[in-house]
Design an enzyme around this catalytic site. Sequence first.
Site, short mmCIF file in Angstrom:
data_model
loop_
_atom_site.label_atom_id
_atom_site.label_comp_id
_atom_site.label_asym_id
_atom_site.label_seq_id
_atom_site.Cartn_x
_atom_site.Cartn_y
_atom_site.Cartn_z
N GLU A 443 135.09 95.49 75.45
CA GLU A 443 134.01 95.15 74.55
C GLU A 443 133.60 93.81 74.16
O GLU A 443 132.56 93.40 73.99
CB GLU A 443 134.27 96.22 73.21
N HIS A 447 131.16 92.95 77.19
CA HIS A 447 129.91 93.19 76.87
C HIS A 447 129.27 91.97 75.93
O HIS A 447 128.11 91.52 75.87
CB HIS A 447 129.73 94.41 75.95
N GLU A 500 128.75 97.99 82.77
CA GLU A 500 130.04 98.98 82.49
C GLU A 500 131.07 98.24 83.59
O GLU A 500 132.20 97.95 83.09
CB GLU A 500 130.01 100.22 82.53
#
Length: 718
Positions: A443, A447, A500
């Site tokens: 995370e 991202h 992802e």
Amino acid sequence: MASKYILPNNQPFSRLECEVAFKGLSKKEQLYAHHIAQASWKGGLIVLLQTSPESPLIFVLLHRVFRQQSCEELKQVAFDKCNFSEDDWKAFLVYSSSIYSDMGNYRDFGDTKKVPGLAQEKLAALIRASRAYEQDSKTLERLLDGCLARLYVLNDNVAQLGLGDKGITTYFSANCTDEDAEKAKEYMKHKGIEPYNNRLFKTVVDGVTHYEIRLASVMSDGDAAVTSGPEEYQGAQFSVARGDYSGLLAMVVEELKEARKHAANAHEEGMLDEYVRSFQTGALAAHKDGSRHWIKNKGPSVETYIGFIETYRDPTGMRAEWEGFAAMVNGPMSEKFGRLVAAAEKILPRLPWPEAYEKDRFLKPDFTSLDVLAFAGSGVPAGINIPNYDEIRQEEGFKNVSLGNVITAAYTASVLPFLGPEDAELMRQYRTQAFEVQVGLHELFGHGSGKLFAKDKDGKLNFDEKTVKHAETGEPITSFYTPGETYDGVFTDLGSAYEECRAECVGLYLSLDDEVMELFDCRGDTGRLVTYVNWVDNLWDGFAKCLEQYDAAARKFMQAHSRARYVILRVLLEHGDGVVSIEERQDADGRPDLLLTVCRDKIHTAGKKAIGDFLTRLQVYKATADVAAARAMFDHYSEVPDSGLHPFAKWIPIILEKKQPRRFLVQAHTELKGDDVLLRQYESTPEGLIQSFVDRFPDPAIEDRLLELHQKDAKHFP
């Protein structure tokens, strides 16, 4: 084969524990959390309308039955009047609980249809023998007529979510094709419209094609600030209207206004004001402004995010599904994530791509571990990095959350096929800890990293075209994002799986760094074991779990995360110099079996190099908006061969034979008793999950609103 669409009667359930965290809140914070949870759940009913034409009807039909009779009473009716067996009853409970859990009759993970595991005649008989039917046979008969046959149909175009003849979707009217989606995309780019909160409806009258882009909002009248048209564009008529999901969003707005009375600070007040404005008017810009307040609200006791967030289930990867949550901060784990954020500027340069491909400055986010009180949508993730708006993520910041009680509830498995005894035991011991590490790295640095090269409306580039070269070719940069383009808009249906995969690779790559692992209190031999288990878990998942989501007939993966992890497995098999291997064997009963092995000595050498090289290519193609190169590379590693050293297609039946179902999560419910908030938790059973929804939605007026919205769109889904 119909059996793969039927949920097993031994479907596992886990309870999301949150009592300790909730009771640690002040009375004001509990009231705030309650109303946010209510807003999330009421908005969560929108997912029914976003999933399939029949999903709202199935929900209302079952909910009316369960609302008027307990599972225990219904069981007696089923056995006494409808000739149910024990298996029939279990199948009915499992299917019904899945409609609540997934908010529709398609799986949240894999997007394939679910059909009841009992005969159609028995299901209909139970509905007609229920108290709800006795009290209102006309309505329930109409609901049965509208959805019963559809529950069992498994034609190619309804067996999975998709556009046109590839599947079912309600993000587009049934007559839309890929060509229509592309025309709408071009029009929205032309008008500067982002599609997160809209759907597309096509009508043809007297040979003229009209596209209605309908925004989600309470209001349904015209407003020059957000609506327009009709106007001609490329031979068709386009109009932008609003009022989608109006009746449900009205309830969301009411709850958010109540939550605002208990907000802790000005940022929470501003956030809720903008969310209310967005949901009332359909203005996406207001949701972005609310998100700006949200990222500045550091370290709240109650965390939340709500709206049209993730684009996984739109066949074109652009329109977003409703999602909303309320959760309490888990202090000890959040402290570890805080250390990770504090060290971020030292860690980011260790990623394998050149410095010019990283953001100009790292905007330190809030990163917390949360215990979920309520998470409404089609499923519950383990971690989130939001908002998804490129301009905010790149220039202003973002937040990361890890959902601690979800990880604990959902990622405990005693049966781990295709592993040797030593690896299986290590997974049981360290998998949860390894997954917490992977979620944190995925995370924050997955991202949260990486620059997008772009030109603004004034023609200015956000990189130095004289000095920045293409990291793969060494040539000048020739492709980038132009005004109005976003990552989702450029990468469309590839975007989710690709991003992802990039984030998962970042997690694997950085988990090899001892200094990074120490931030999670993973040191010495234990730290190295956690790193090893993280690699085993990802590669095992890419093989043993992800191939469950592969549709051989369509030659595609039905879930973005599954495709992402399978691609990583293929990369390491092809370039990892033996870091992972798969061999055929027989199990103890002499049946065909498989064994996945990870070479512990090679993950820091050949494994790191293979992942680093691949990660660089992923980032370069993303940064330069080179979707053609990205698609060619990703499609290659997404292939599922039926021959050669790794005949995955041949192995799929072996994998499916040992398939373990995903857990359904039973969430808590809060309700007001005077000025107090009562927390109610339920047993981890299908009966417990069903009762939680009966308590959550006791008012039949909500069902009426759902039916009204369904009827409004029925003409678009004949």
